[in-house]
Design an enzyme around this catalytic site. Structure first.
Site, PDB file in Angstrom:
ATOM      1  N   GLN A 221       0.904  -1.158   0.000  1.00 17.16           N
ATOM      2  CA  GLN A 221       0.000   0.000   0.000  1.00 17.16           C
ATOM      3  C   GLN A 221       0.931   1.192   0.000  1.00 17.16           C
ATOM      4  O   GLN A 221       1.910   1.185   0.716  1.00 17.16           O
ATOM      5  CB  GLN A 221      -0.821   0.052   1.278  1.00 17.16           C
ATOM      6  CG  GLN A 221      -1.429  -1.238   1.650  1.00 17.16           C
ATOM      7  CD  GLN A 221      -2.906  -1.255   1.400  1.00 17.16           C
ATOM      8  OE1 GLN A 221      -3.486  -0.279   0.948  1.00 17.16           O
ATOM      9  NE2 GLN A 221      -3.517  -2.371   1.669  1.00 17.16           N
ATOM     10  N   SER A 222       0.561   2.231  -0.743  1.00 15.82           N
ATOM     11  CA  SER A 222       1.625   3.205  -0.986  1.00 15.82           C
ATOM     12  C   SER A 222       1.803   4.278   0.070  1.00 15.82           C
ATOM     13  O   SER A 222       2.839   4.875   0.140  1.00 15.82           O
ATOM     14  CB  SER A 222       1.488   3.831  -2.351  1.00 15.82           C
ATOM     15  OG  SER A 222       0.274   4.501  -2.412  1.00 15.82           O
ATOM     16  N   SER A 223       0.839   4.564   0.911  1.00 16.10           N
ATOM     17  CA  SER A 223       1.130   5.578   1.929  1.00 16.10           C
ATOM     18  C   SER A 223       0.625   5.088   3.284  1.00 16.10           C
ATOM     19  O   SER A 223      -0.288   4.280   3.338  1.00 16.10           O
ATOM     20  CB  SER A 223       0.471   6.905   1.568  1.00 16.10           C
ATOM     21  OG  SER A 223      -0.915   6.790   1.764  1.00 16.10           O
TER      22      SER A 223
ATOM     23  N   GLN B 288      -2.986   5.069   3.556  1.00 22.72           N
ATOM     24  CA  GLN B 288      -3.673   3.945   2.912  1.00 22.72           C
ATOM     25  C   GLN B 288      -3.555   2.677   3.741  1.00 22.72           C
ATOM     26  O   GLN B 288      -4.487   1.889   3.814  1.00 22.72           O
ATOM     27  CB  GLN B 288      -3.084   3.704   1.524  1.00 22.72           C
ATOM     28  CG  GLN B 288      -3.594   4.689   0.490  1.00 22.72           C
ATOM     29  CD  GLN B 288      -2.924   4.492  -0.856  1.00 22.72           C
ATOM     30  OE1 GLN B 288      -1.946   3.756  -0.961  1.00 22.72           O
ATOM     31  NE2 GLN B 288      -3.428   5.157  -1.857  1.00 22.72           N
TER      32      GLN B 288
END
Ligand SMILES: [Zn+2]
Length: 459
Positions: free
Chosen positions: A51-53, A56
């Protein structure tokens, strides 16, 4: 259908999971499961979770659970549970570059060591959000005969149709990313034109939840910012201001931007770079500027900035809105400070700052030949000697000369004292006033600190 695959389907059915359904629904080929051979099953199945951040990671729990469910799916496809490995080291890292993503590197390494039979991910092309990384992964998967699985099916990188699809998926993913980034950038530019976009505000200001920027409500934190500007007027160097603050144990009040203490005031020891930042920042003159700086020259090899950031002059900013914010100093003062800092640099064409040694005219005396500033040197640690070596550095034909410092310094100090004599009394009085003013200022600082400590202990 080979016996092995028959076994896979049978196992999936008995478990009652939807692995069979997924395998049969796959759009790639009529029987995607035929792509799984014994030599794939002998190796590992690697599930890549990303998951990129951090946001998230927190909010998108469902997607994460779906990603972890891929491990069950791998077992459903015939991999023994002990040969299914989940990589989730990259939680909270953007897929833009792979250098700082250990998980992705680990995946690549395992594939190139011929340990992996199948790579699983929800949307595989998002593993690597740059086309370069993605094609590299597909290429090594082709060389080491590793299959790829995403929610749409199983791909064999050596199959021409699958390869075409994989390439397109990578290109689409990158296109999506660039579109998104450009859209964000345009939104930011539009907001900046109206003077409303702030990433974070420097100390002495506070960004309200509504987005409005106001002066720091804490009186002491505001007073320290004002003190920095006043002291710079007097001392003339950022390092001097920093030394003064440290000597009197004055700290800067920062508002935490993140973490459990978000929004709270934290008192930190001043750093010279922070003082320079404050002195250069146009916000303190009430000016909204965007962008304020750009990255310096980039290293051709690493692509990293070599000389930090370069502050832009107002004419190079895309948005320059004076009187947009509450101010500590005037814009003229801010420009003068910027000019002074520029002059303080020890480089050709700058005056530099007084350094060690007894020479009076360091940075002030100029060479009559080339107009550069004369540099004091101390041969054998004796009296100073002013010199210019520009002709050597620039290979000029005309030679510059230096001169002895003692005579020149004596003459200049005599002239200065003579000029100041009529106003001697006035100057002495001014000096006394300055000392008293400074004492009052320090006293106020200490009183505020005392009040703060008292309040906190009562609480
Ligand atoms: Zn010269």
């Amino acid at each position: 259908m080979s016996g092995h695959n028959g076994k896979v389907l049978e196992r999936s059915k008995t478990k009652g999971c939807d692995a069979t359904a997924v395998v049969q629904r796959g759009p790639v080929g009529l029987m995607p499961s035929t792509k799984i051979q014994d030599h794939h099953l002998d190796r590992l199945a690697m599930v890549y979770v990303r998951q990129s951040s951090p946001q998230q990671v927190l909010e998108n729990r469902e997607s994460r659970e779906r990603q972890y469910a891929l491990a069950d799916l791998a077992a459903g496809l015939g991999w023994p549970a002990d040969r299914v490995i989940v990589i989730d080291e990259d939680q909270g890292l953007s897929g833009k570059f792979s250098e700082n993503r250990n998980g992705f590197q680990r995946l690549l390494t395992e594939v190139t060591m011929d340990h992996v039979g199948l790579v699983l991910g929800l949307e595989l092309s998002r593993l690597a959000r740059s086309c370069k990384d993605w094609h590299h992964l597909v290429e090594v998967c082709a060389v080491f005969d590793t299959l790829l699985y995403d929610q749409d099916g199983i791909y064999d990188a050596n199959d021409s149709n699958d390869r075409l699809l994989l390439g397109m998926k990578g290109a689409m993913s990158e296109f999506e990313l660039i579109t998104l980034r450009n859209r964000l950038q345009r939104g930011r530019e539009n907001k900046a034109q109206r003077g409303e976009w702030f990433a974070a505000v420097p100390i002495g200001y506070l960004k309200l939840p509504t987005g409005e920027v106001v002066l720091e409500p804490d009186e002491q934190a505001r007073a320290v910012v004002q003190l920095i500007f006043d002291k710079f007027q007097e001392l003339g160097t950022a390092r001097g201001v920093c030394r003064y603050l440290i000597h009197h144990n004055i700290r800067l009040g920062f508002r935490c931007h993140k973490g459990p203490k978000r929004g709270q005031l934290e008192w930190r020891r001043p750093q010279p770079a922070r003082i320079v930042w404050i002195l250069r920042h146009p916000i303190y003159a009430g000016v909204y500027g965007y962008p304020l700086h750009q990255e310096g020259r980039k290293h051709p090899g690493t692509g990293r900035s070599e000389n930090g950031i370069l502050w832009l002059p107002p004419e190079q900013m895309r948005a320059f809105l004076p009187d947009r914010l509450p101010a500590y100093i005037s814009w003229e003062q801010c420009q003068a400070n910027r000019q002074r800092l520029q002059q303080n640099r020890s480089q050709l064409g700058s005056r530099g700052t007084p350094r060690r040694g007894e020479a009076l005219l360091a940075g002030l005396a100029t060479c009559g030949n080339c107009n550069g500033s004369l540099r004091p040197v101390y041969p054998e640690k004796k009296t100073p000697h002013y010199t210019c070596d520009r002709h050597l550095r620039e290979l000029r034909e005309q030679t510059c000369y230096g001169l002895k410092g003692a005579g020149l310094d004596a003459l200049v100090s005599q002239q200065v004292l003579r000029a100041l004599e009529p106003a001697a009394l006035e100057l002495s009085l001014r000096a006394v006033q300055d000392v008293e003013g400074e004492r009052r200022q320090l006293h106020r600082q200490w009183k505020q600190r005392l009040e703060r400590v008292r309040y906190e202990s009562e609480r």
